[in-house]
Motif scaffolding. Structure first.
Motif, mmCIF file in Angstrom:
data_model
loop_
_atom_site.group_PDB
_atom_site.id
_atom_site.type_symbol
_atom_site.label_atom_id
_atom_site.label_comp_id
_atom_site.label_asym_id
_atom_site.label_seq_id
_atom_site.Cartn_x
_atom_site.Cartn_y
_atom_site.Cartn_z
ATOM 1 N N LEU A 29 -30.059 43.514 -4.220
ATOM 2 C CA LEU A 29 -28.917 42.872 -4.876
ATOM 3 C C LEU A 29 -27.779 43.869 -5.081
ATOM 4 C CD1 LEU A 29 -28.010 40.177 -6.243
ATOM 5 C CD2 LEU A 29 -28.937 41.094 -8.382
ATOM 6 N N LYS A 30 -26.561 43.481 -4.700
ATOM 7 C CA LYS A 30 -25.390 44.359 -4.829
ATOM 8 C C LYS A 30 -24.413 43.901 -5.911
ATOM 9 C CE LYS A 30 -26.789 46.933 -1.455
ATOM 10 N NZ LYS A 30 -27.386 48.244 -1.787
ATOM 11 N N PHE A 31 -24.366 42.583 -6.122
ATOM 12 C CA PHE A 31 -23.411 42.049 -7.096
ATOM 13 C C PHE A 31 -24.092 40.990 -7.967
ATOM 14 C CE2 PHE A 31 -21.060 43.301 -3.325
ATOM 15 C CZ PHE A 31 -20.045 44.094 -3.851
ATOM 16 N N LEU A 32 -23.909 41.104 -9.270
ATOM 17 C CA LEU A 32 -24.378 40.073 -10.200
ATOM 18 C C LEU A 32 -23.177 39.623 -11.030
ATOM 19 C CD1 LEU A 32 -27.669 40.030 -12.217
ATOM 20 C CD2 LEU A 32 -25.557 39.205 -13.218
ATOM 21 N N VAL A 33 -22.810 38.353 -10.867
ATOM 22 C CA VAL A 33 -21.603 37.833 -11.517
ATOM 23 C C VAL A 33 -21.984 36.775 -12.546
ATOM 24 C CG1 VAL A 33 -19.396 36.640 -11.146
ATOM 25 C CG2 VAL A 33 -20.240 38.271 -9.435
ATOM 26 N N PHE A 34 -21.481 36.947 -13.763
ATOM 27 C CA PHE A 34 -21.707 35.963 -14.830
ATOM 28 C C PHE A 34 -20.541 34.984 -14.868
ATOM 29 C CE2 PHE A 34 -24.030 39.726 -16.401
ATOM 30 C CZ PHE A 34 -25.282 39.159 -16.597
ATOM 31 N N ASP A 35 -20.854 33.712 -14.981
ATOM 32 C CA ASP A 35 -19.829 32.675 -15.144
ATOM 33 C C ASP A 35 -19.389 32.703 -16.619
ATOM 34 O OD1 ASP A 35 -18.211 30.452 -14.557
ATOM 35 O OD2 ASP A 35 -19.810 29.050 -15.123
ATOM 36 N N TRP A 36 -18.727 33.768 -16.993
ATOM 37 C CA TRP A 36 -18.539 34.145 -18.398
ATOM 38 C C TRP A 36 -17.527 33.283 -19.154
ATOM 39 C CZ3 TRP A 36 -21.276 38.111 -20.755
ATOM 40 C CH2 TRP A 36 -20.872 38.445 -22.042
ATOM 41 N N ASN A 37 -16.410 32.963 -18.548
ATOM 42 C CA ASN A 37 -15.288 32.357 -19.275
ATOM 43 C C ASN A 37 -15.300 30.829 -19.309
ATOM 44 O OD1 ASN A 37 -13.791 34.875 -19.861
ATOM 45 N ND2 ASN A 37 -13.622 34.989 -17.636
ATOM 46 N N TRP A 38 -16.088 30.212 -18.458
ATOM 47 C CA TRP A 38 -16.096 28.737 -18.397
ATOM 48 C C TRP A 38 -16.707 28.147 -19.663
ATOM 49 C CZ3 TRP A 38 -20.067 25.014 -18.208
ATOM 50 C CH2 TRP A 38 -19.639 23.724 -17.891
ATOM 51 N N ARG A 39 -16.131 27.023 -20.128
ATOM 52 C CA ARG A 39 -16.628 26.358 -21.332
ATOM 53 C C ARG A 39 -17.075 24.937 -21.016
ATOM 54 N NH1 ARG A 39 -12.581 28.041 -26.312
ATOM 55 N NH2 ARG A 39 -12.644 30.294 -25.991
ATOM 56 N N ASP A 40 -18.162 24.506 -21.664
ATOM 57 C CA ASP A 40 -18.664 23.157 -21.448
ATOM 58 C C ASP A 40 -17.921 22.163 -22.350
ATOM 59 O OD1 ASP A 40 -19.685 23.484 -24.006
ATOM 60 O OD2 ASP A 40 -21.762 23.676 -23.374
ATOM 61 N N GLN A 41 -18.419 20.934 -22.439
ATOM 62 C CA GLN A 41 -17.750 19.894 -23.233
ATOM 63 C C GLN A 41 -17.682 20.238 -24.719
ATOM 64 O OE1 GLN A 41 -19.849 16.276 -22.284
ATOM 65 N NE2 GLN A 41 -18.607 15.893 -20.465
ATOM 66 N N LYS A 42 -18.607 21.056 -25.170
ATOM 67 C CA LYS A 42 -18.603 21.490 -26.573
ATOM 68 C C LYS A 42 -17.859 22.806 -26.768
ATOM 69 C CE LYS A 42 -23.000 19.230 -27.684
ATOM 70 N NZ LYS A 42 -24.394 19.421 -28.177
ATOM 71 N N LEU A 43 -17.131 23.204 -25.729
ATOM 72 C CA LEU A 43 -16.327 24.430 -25.740
ATOM 73 C C LEU A 43 -17.157 25.706 -25.831
ATOM 74 C CD1 LEU A 43 -13.385 23.310 -28.081
ATOM 75 C CD2 LEU A 43 -13.475 23.262 -25.593
ATOM 76 N N ARG A 44 -18.427 25.614 -25.446
ATOM 77 C CA ARG A 44 -19.296 26.792 -25.482
ATOM 78 C C ARG A 44 -19.286 27.502 -24.135
ATOM 79 N NH1 ARG A 44 -24.872 24.087 -26.936
ATOM 80 N NH2 ARG A 44 -24.172 22.944 -25.095
ATOM 81 N N ARG A 45 -19.185 28.820 -24.193
ATOM 82 C CA ARG A 45 -19.392 29.621 -22.996
ATOM 83 C C ARG A 45 -20.898 29.829 -22.823
ATOM 84 N NH1 ARG A 45 -15.388 33.883 -25.553
ATOM 85 N NH2 ARG A 45 -16.809 33.277 -27.217
ATOM 86 N N MET A 46 -21.298 30.284 -21.671
ATOM 87 C CA MET A 46 -22.739 30.398 -21.424
ATOM 88 C C MET A 46 -23.421 31.322 -22.434
ATOM 89 S SD MET A 46 -23.007 32.768 -17.981
ATOM 90 C CE MET A 46 -24.737 33.065 -18.230
ATOM 91 N N MET A 47 -22.748 32.396 -22.846
ATOM 92 C CA MET A 47 -23.359 33.334 -23.779
ATOM 93 C C MET A 47 -23.245 32.879 -25.235
ATOM 94 S SD MET A 47 -24.741 35.530 -21.812
ATOM 95 C CE MET A 47 -25.100 37.099 -22.595
ATOM 96 N N ASP A 48 -22.601 31.733 -25.462
ATOM 97 C CA ASP A 48 -22.574 31.141 -26.807
ATOM 98 C C ASP A 48 -23.812 30.282 -27.059
ATOM 99 O OD1 ASP A 48 -20.059 32.201 -27.520
ATOM 100 O OD2 ASP A 48 -19.035 30.597 -26.430
#
Length: 245
Positions: free
Chosen positions: A196-215
């Motif tokens: 594996l060379k790159f690991l990218v987090f979908d960090w800034n996107w928010r769901d319907q409850k305005l939560r980011r994945m790390m929330d």
């Protein structure tokens, strides 16, 4: 002739006498009734709704890691978890599409994928919060991936053994999915993280409850458990780069 006597009614002591009736005014309501009510606990949705979107930074991930591991590790062990700045790619400033961001952080993608021939592995992992979001990301990265092979790494409608067989059968360049399923594939030996060379987090996107994945507590927990399964050591050896999209 005797006169007829008219009986006179003597009021009984038990007979209730009529009482005066008074109209009682209702008490005026206090203008501020909220003082008596219990304060509603603030939810993450309320906090995020009032905050302006800010792009994720490497410091944000470092802080979350420290908070998560603080109750599980000693001070010395926590210091060992600190990742060098060199392992982080440029973060998304909220102006990029997924394809444009990936092109910026990996300009030599075409050459890289042509040289990749190892099965049971991928060159790039994109981690998000749900299967639906994973499908959206796969559709939005067409301009970047070119002829690269992509695998869906989530649990919805796909059994883990089917994904293991697919990784064993052919060379795959890109994996997009949830941390829980990726973690399970690594655990079962179906996915080798070393190439594996790159690991990218979908960090800034928010769901319907305005939560980011790390929330989301469950997602956050699975992300950190995945990091402990070899990702952190690869980052420290500088063979793996982390990106926050």
């Amino acid at each position: 002739m005797q006169q007829e006597t008219v009986p006179v009614l003597v009021p009984s002591e038990k007979t209730k006498q009529p009482k005066e009736c008074f109209f009682i005014q209702p008490k005026e309501r206090k203008e501020n009734t909220t003082k008596t009510r219990k304060r509603r606990k603030k939810k993450i949705t309320d906090v995020l709704a009032k905050s302006e979107p800010k792009p994720g930074l490497p410091e944000d991930l470092q802080k979350l890691m420290k908070d998560y591991y603080s109750s599980r590790r000693s001070v010395i062990e926590l210091e060992e978890l600190n990742l060098p700045d060199s392992c982080f790619l440029k973060a998304n400033d909220l102006t990029h599409s997924l394809s444009s961001y990936l092109k910026e952080i990996c300009p030599k993608w075409v050459k890289l994928r042509k040289n990749h021939s190892e099965k049971k592995s991928v060159l790039m992992l994109i981690i998000c919060s749900s299967a639906i979001r994973a499908l959206e990301l796969i559709r939005s990265m067409t301009a970047f991936r070119g002829d690269g092979k992509v695998i869906k790494l989530f649990a919805k409608h796909i059994k883990v053994q089917a994904q293991v067989k697919l990784l064993e059968k052919r060379v795959v360049h890109l994996g997009v999915g949830t941390p829980g399923r990726i973690k399970e594939l690594v655990k079962q030996g179906g996915l080798n993280l070393n190439p594996l060379k790159f690991l990218v987090f979908d960090w800034n996107w928010r769901d319907q409850k305005l939560r980011r994945m790390m929330d989301i507590p469950e997602i956050r927990k699975e992300v950190f458990e995945l990091l402990e399964m070899g990702v952190l050591s690869l980052c420290k050896s500088e063979s793996l780069k982390l990106g926050l999209f």
